[in-house]
Motif scaffolding. Sequence first.
Motif, PDB file in Angstrom:
ATOM      1  N   LEU A 116      26.840  35.757  37.723  1.00  0.00           N
ATOM      2  CA  LEU A 116      26.864  36.832  38.730  1.00  0.00           C
ATOM      3  C   LEU A 116      26.932  36.213  40.119  1.00  0.00           C
ATOM      4  O   LEU A 116      26.155  35.309  40.442  1.00  0.00           O
ATOM      5  N   THR A 117      27.859  36.700  40.927  1.00  0.00           N
ATOM      6  CA  THR A 117      27.993  36.181  42.290  1.00  0.00           C
ATOM      7  C   THR A 117      28.182  37.345  43.256  1.00  0.00           C
ATOM      8  O   THR A 117      28.881  38.316  42.943  1.00  0.00           O
ATOM      9  N   VAL A 118      27.520  37.251  44.397  1.00  0.00           N
ATOM     10  CA  VAL A 118      27.649  38.239  45.459  1.00  0.00           C
ATOM     11  C   VAL A 118      28.671  37.722  46.470  1.00  0.00           C
ATOM     12  O   VAL A 118      28.571  36.560  46.901  1.00  0.00           O
ATOM     13  N   TRP A 119      29.652  38.557  46.816  1.00  0.00           N
ATOM     14  CA  TRP A 119      30.693  38.193  47.789  1.00  0.00           C
ATOM     15  C   TRP A 119      30.715  39.220  48.914  1.00  0.00           C
ATOM     16  O   TRP A 119      30.279  40.365  48.707  1.00  0.00           O
ATOM     17  N   THR A 120      31.273  38.835  50.053  1.00  0.00           N
ATOM     18  CA  THR A 120      31.626  39.829  51.065  1.00  0.00           C
ATOM     19  C   THR A 120      33.134  39.772  51.293  1.00  0.00           C
ATOM     20  O   THR A 120      33.741  38.701  51.221  1.00  0.00           O
ATOM     21  N   LYS A 131      34.139  35.870  51.257  1.00  0.00           N
ATOM     22  CA  LYS A 131      33.130  34.805  51.265  1.00  0.00           C
ATOM     23  C   LYS A 131      32.159  34.941  50.099  1.00  0.00           C
ATOM     24  O   LYS A 131      31.704  36.047  49.795  1.00  0.00           O
ATOM     25  N   ASN A 132      31.844  33.820  49.504  1.00  0.00           N
ATOM     26  CA  ASN A 132      30.810  33.733  48.466  1.00  0.00           C
ATOM     27  C   ASN A 132      29.452  33.706  49.177  1.00  0.00           C
ATOM     28  O   ASN A 132      29.174  32.797  49.948  1.00  0.00           O
ATOM     29  N   VAL A 133      28.609  34.704  48.906  1.00  0.00           N
ATOM     30  CA  VAL A 133      27.273  34.721  49.517  1.00  0.00           C
ATOM     31  C   VAL A 133      26.332  33.862  48.691  1.00  0.00           C
ATOM     32  O   VAL A 133      25.741  32.914  49.186  1.00  0.00           O
ATOM     33  N   THR A 134      26.210  34.212  47.428  1.00  0.00           N
ATOM     34  CA  THR A 134      25.352  33.419  46.548  1.00  0.00           C
ATOM     35  C   THR A 134      25.607  33.790  45.091  1.00  0.00           C
ATOM     36  O   THR A 134      25.977  34.926  44.799  1.00  0.00           O
ATOM     37  N   SER A 135      25.420  32.833  44.212  1.00  0.00           N
ATOM     38  CA  SER A 135      25.368  33.159  42.791  1.00  0.00           C
ATOM     39  C   SER A 135      23.915  33.455  42.446  1.00  0.00           C
ATOM     40  O   SER A 135      22.997  32.983  43.118  1.00  0.00           O
ATOM     41  N   ILE A 136      23.731  34.269  41.400  1.00  0.00           N
ATOM     42  CA  ILE A 136      22.390  34.711  41.006  1.00  0.00           C
ATOM     43  C   ILE A 136      22.052  34.012  39.700  1.00  0.00           C
ATOM     44  O   ILE A 136      22.738  34.231  38.694  1.00  0.00           O
TER      45      ILE A 136
END
Length: 329
Positions: A116-120, A131-136
């Motif tokens: 799982l990865t959060v992007w904007t 942009k890749n914010v963070t992987s969980i």
Amino acid sequence: MLKFSICAILASSFAIANPVPGGVTNPPIRNVYTFPINHFIENIAIRSNSKLLLTSLSVPSLWSIDPTEATPTAPVIHTFANVTGLSGITETTPDVFALITGTWDLPTTRAALGSLTVWTVNFNSNPPVIKNVTSIVNSTIFNAITTVPGKPHLILAADSAIGAVWKVNLITRRYDIAFSDPLFQRVSDTPGENLGINGMLAKGNYLYFANSAQNIYGRVKINAFGDKIGAAELISTDPIVGGHYDDFDLDAGKNAWIATHPNHVVKVRPDGSQKLLQNTTLLKNPTAAEFGRGSAKERRTLYVTNGGEFTPTFDLINGGVVSFDTAGF
Ligand SMILES: *[C@@H]1O[C@H](CO)[C@@H](O)[C@H](O)[C@H]1NC(C)=O
Ligand SMILES: *[C@@H]1O[C@H](CO)[C@@H](O)[C@H](O)[C@H]1NC(C)=O
Ligand SMILES: *[C@@H]1O[C@H](CO)[C@@H](O)[C@H](O)[C@H]1NC(C)=O
Ligand SMILES: *[C@@H]1O[C@H](CO)[C@@H](O)[C@H](O)[C@H]1NC(C)=O
């Protein structure tokens, strides 16, 4: 097939219990766009320029659709590498959207741990900046995501597996479980019963949520940082046996418009009373709903994503998006 025949029986008894006031018939539904085979359309966000952003749990692309065109097309904005699909999407600041990617096991709707990865996605530049914010590292599903009101750097994510809400700080990239509640829990690990809290929308002092496994819609009071400050309250249960609430939007009167499997959209008033729009031809496992943006007509148009339906040979067809004018409904 069994699901559909049960619903056909219930539809008639529901019509008797809940006559449409004043004999107003259901609004006509417009098919906006149908995707090719095996596109399970999962979520929707709408830009201020009226364009729809769509995600699919089974294809790792983000699409844009201009619903004001007579014959809309669905250009790909971006295809994410090394993942299999996208889930939640929410606007954080004007024309900047956060979204979730993952490597999904579709039968169980769980993502591989760490995928799982959060992007904007920032549409203020052309082409948009992604942009890749963070992987969980420690969750197997972020389903719907929503921005904390007044805190554009904080998003909340629905973990349908463990019945919890996570908070992600888009600036510091820190993330953790924020809170959970009995009303967020799944029923069992059996597919169909294994998705607890699913749809979610933070508005004012509340986080509104739908739990698919328990088939309930409710709200929980939150503070300015998106933390829970009371027990979750139940507002409604979908009246169709075998129905499952999914994601939803709220109108200005705080009525929730909930996409509901297998074939309906439910309008839930703040007092919990409900009105049902059922259509087996054009509502195919509705997964999410969102009001349009832009003109007055767009703002009263509800866009509903269809996950799709399985053929006898287990191909998924008719994933897409439909719309209807909510005026008078
Ligand atoms: C479903 O929607 C279509 C398009 O508005 C309409 O023609 C059809 O009659 C509807 N079917 C039902 C069962 O309401
Ligand atoms: C995708 O995976 C390949 C092979 O493991 C790797 O070389 C590549 O850097 C990855 N791409 C991204 C964007 O993570
Ligand atoms: C996203 O960033 C994280 C670091 O927070 C990194 O571990 C991960 O590999 C990146 N994912 C991709 C798909 O680029
Ligand atoms: C999940 O992992 C993050 C990053 O390592 C950590 O900060 C957080 O406390 C963990 N939360 C849980 C519930 O495991």
